[in-house]
Design an enzyme around this catalytic site. Structure first.
Site, short mmCIF file in Angstrom:
data_model
loop_
_atom_site.label_atom_id
_atom_site.label_comp_id
_atom_site.label_asym_id
_atom_site.label_seq_id
_atom_site.Cartn_x
_atom_site.Cartn_y
_atom_site.Cartn_z
N HIS A 239 0.85 -1.20 0.00
CA HIS A 239 0.00 0.00 0.00
C HIS A 239 0.89 1.25 0.00
O HIS A 239 1.93 1.25 0.66
CB HIS A 239 -0.87 -0.03 1.27
CG HIS A 239 -1.92 1.02 1.33
ND1 HIS A 239 -1.67 2.32 1.70
CD2 HIS A 239 -3.25 0.96 1.05
CE1 HIS A 239 -2.80 3.01 1.65
NE2 HIS A 239 -3.77 2.22 1.26
N CYS A 277 -3.82 2.56 -4.57
CA CYS A 277 -4.80 3.28 -3.76
C CYS A 277 -4.94 4.68 -4.33
O CYS A 277 -4.06 5.52 -4.14
CB CYS A 277 -4.37 3.31 -2.30
SG CYS A 277 -5.47 4.33 -1.29
N HIS A 304 -7.70 0.10 -4.19
CA HIS A 304 -8.49 0.91 -3.26
C HIS A 304 -8.98 2.08 -4.08
O HIS A 304 -8.19 2.93 -4.49
CB HIS A 304 -7.62 1.47 -2.14
CG HIS A 304 -7.21 0.45 -1.12
ND1 HIS A 304 -6.47 0.80 -0.01
CD2 HIS A 304 -7.45 -0.87 -1.02
CE1 HIS A 304 -6.26 -0.29 0.72
NE2 HIS A 304 -6.84 -1.31 0.12
N ASP A 360 -12.84 2.39 -1.14
CA ASP A 360 -12.09 2.73 0.06
C ASP A 360 -12.74 3.91 0.77
O ASP A 360 -13.13 4.89 0.13
CB ASP A 360 -10.67 3.10 -0.38
CG ASP A 360 -9.70 3.09 0.76
OD1 ASP A 360 -10.06 2.62 1.84
OD2 ASP A 360 -8.57 3.57 0.56
N HIS A 361 -12.84 3.81 2.06
CA HIS A 361 -13.42 4.87 2.89
C HIS A 361 -14.77 5.32 2.34
O HIS A 361 -15.30 4.73 1.41
CB HIS A 361 -12.48 6.07 3.02
CG HIS A 361 -11.11 5.70 3.53
ND1 HIS A 361 -10.14 6.62 3.80
CD2 HIS A 361 -10.56 4.50 3.84
CE1 HIS A 361 -9.05 6.01 4.22
NE2 HIS A 361 -9.28 4.72 4.26
N TYR A 377 -14.84 4.37 7.71
CA TYR A 377 -15.44 3.12 7.24
C TYR A 377 -16.93 3.01 7.57
O TYR A 377 -17.37 2.09 8.24
CB TYR A 377 -14.67 1.92 7.79
CG TYR A 377 -13.28 1.83 7.20
CD1 TYR A 377 -13.08 1.10 6.03
CD2 TYR A 377 -12.21 2.50 7.76
CE1 TYR A 377 -11.83 1.03 5.45
CE2 TYR A 377 -10.95 2.44 7.18
CZ TYR A 377 -10.77 1.70 6.02
OH TYR A 377 -9.53 1.64 5.44
C1 DNO Z 1 -5.55 4.20 4.56
C2 DNO Z 1 -6.05 2.94 5.15
C3 DNO Z 1 -4.92 2.12 5.78
C4 DNO Z 1 -4.34 1.07 4.87
C5 DNO Z 1 -3.12 0.38 5.41
C6 DNO Z 1 -2.60 -0.68 4.45
O1 DNO Z 1 -5.67 4.64 3.51
O2 DNO Z 1 -6.79 2.27 4.19
O3 DNO Z 1 -5.40 1.49 6.91
O4 DNO Z 1 -5.32 0.12 4.69
O5 DNO Z 1 -2.14 1.31 5.58
O6 DNO Z 1 -1.51 -1.32 4.94
#
Ligand code: DNO
Length: 402
Positions: A239, A277, A304, A360-361, A377
């Protein structure tokens, strides 16, 4: 894309049932209760798999744990401090145990000290929704005036430093505590919860670790873990740094396209892959997300998808987490690039043609507000993100479309 969703285990206020109703196909989780560096035993892995497999009323969920996020890389591994060799051995054992349980995709990161960092966890949008924000000036106020890190002031441009001093003076005790809490006390997914003193001690242990040393330590780690992953059929995916620029005077080696290229070349095996991501990388104006997907596609093992909006065009600057189709990354172009990669994989007969993607998020909207879910989340905000992304995917892959 394979539509997956992060779950923080039984304490998560967003349940397996919620996920199923949101249209999720698979689960992303981790053994968050184990300290980083420890072995993930077959028993602990099996326990989490059972939790994922059932709904609240005991009916089968049909969902499986498909992606690990994250298998933490300990500070000892990153700094090559005491026990680093044992920790790498443990990491490999955990990876083998996961594979034996049928889990093949493992996400991790190589960020020193803090995992992802934000200054606001519930920043109000004009429509009453809340989202996460990283405010560079507030961060400077934290670094210089709360953490009081030696040399912090010199790390910021003069105008930011001056404004940070003004803001800090205007903050009441509650906001100061909240800011410190948001930055260091651990966002969901972070391997550890730190106190301010822990952070100071860890920063000291990083004094000899320059970017170059961290890169070397990263490559030493990859040289040991990636060949084993390749042999047993596990796909590793690093990531990016979040945010993707230097903080607290620490080294950062996974923030740009050049960083990704270097890490992939260091151990040139398909198993040594990346998590693309768009939210983390998108906080820098010089990261071209659709282009990165095009160029690194074959090694992207996890996606992500989320969007951010930056306050300006500085490399180090403020941003907030916008709606999935609303930020500055061209999400439609990015999804189009993903679909092209999946098509290439299908033609090549690759078994991993469908790339796991998590929306993501998300912003807290409707009943998310007050639910007390994990910051970033929410149930409904993520459901909305997933629904929008699925819409883009369906439209772009429709046979009758242009
Ligand atoms: C941030 C989150 C983090 C991510 C970890 C992956 O963007 O999504 O918790 O999942 O850093 O290792």
């Amino acid at each position: 894309m394979r539509h997956v969703w992060r779950w923080f285990g039984p304490k998560d206020r967003v349940s397996i049932d919620d996920m199923m109703q949101a249209g999720v196909q698979g689960v992303v989780t981790a053994l968050h209760h184990l300290p980083s560096g420890a072995v993930w035993t077959p028993e602990e892995i099996a326990r989490r798999q059972q939790q994922v497999a059932v709904m609240k009323d005991g009916a089968p969920s049909g969902l499986k744990w498909e992606v690990v996020e994250s298998l933490p890389v300990s500070e000892a591994i990153k700094t090559q401090g005491d026990d680093w060799r044992t920790h790498i051995g443990n990491w490999i054992t955990s990876m083998q145990n996961l594979k034996a349980a049928g889990i093949e995709v493992i996400c991790y990161n190589f960020m020193p000290v803090l995992d992802w960092t934000r200054t606001d966890l519930a920043w109000r949008r004009p429509n009453g929704a809340t989202c996460m924000r990283f405010d560079f000036t507030d961060f400077a106020a934290f670094d210089i005036h709360i953490l009081k890190r030696a040399g912090a002031a010199e790390d910021f441009p003069e105008d930011v430093r001056d404004e940070a001093a003004r803001r800090f003076a205007g903050m009441d005790e509650a906001r100061r505590e909240q800011l410190a809490g948001n930055v260091v006390f651990g966002l969901p997914g972070a391997a550890e919860n730190f106190s301010l003193q822990d952070v100071r001690d860890l920063l000291e242990s990083y004094a000899p670790v320059t970017d170059e040393v961290l890169r070397r330590n990263f490559h030493d780690f990859l040289e040991q873990v990636a060949p084993v992953a390749q042999e047993i059929g596990v796909r590793l995916c690093c990531h990016p740094d979040d945010p993707p620029f230097g903080l607290l005077g620490l080294p950062r080696v996974m923030s740009t396209e050049a960083d990704y290229a270097e890490r992939l070349a260091a151990v040139d095996l398909p198993a040594n892959g990346i998590t693309l991501c768009s939210g983390s990388l998108g906080a820098r104006p010089d990261n071209d997300l659709p282009g990165m997907m095009e160029r690194f596609g074959a090694r992207v093992h996890f996606l992500h998808l989320r969007n951010v909006r930056r306050d300006g065009d500085a490399i180090r600057g403020s941003f907030f987490e916008d709606e999935h189709l609303g930020g500055q990354t061209d999400m439609v172009a990015l999804v189009a690039s993903v679909l092209r990669e999946e098509e290439r994989r299908r033609k090549a007969g690759r078994a991993d043609a469908a790339i796991p993607m998590r929306p993501d998020h998300g912003q807290d909207i409707l009943d998310d507000i007050g639910r007390g879910g994990q910051p970033g989340y929410p149930a409904i905000g993520r459901l909305k993100g997933l629904a929008e992304l699925r819409g883009v995917e369906a439209a772009l892959s429709h046979r009758g479309s242009a």
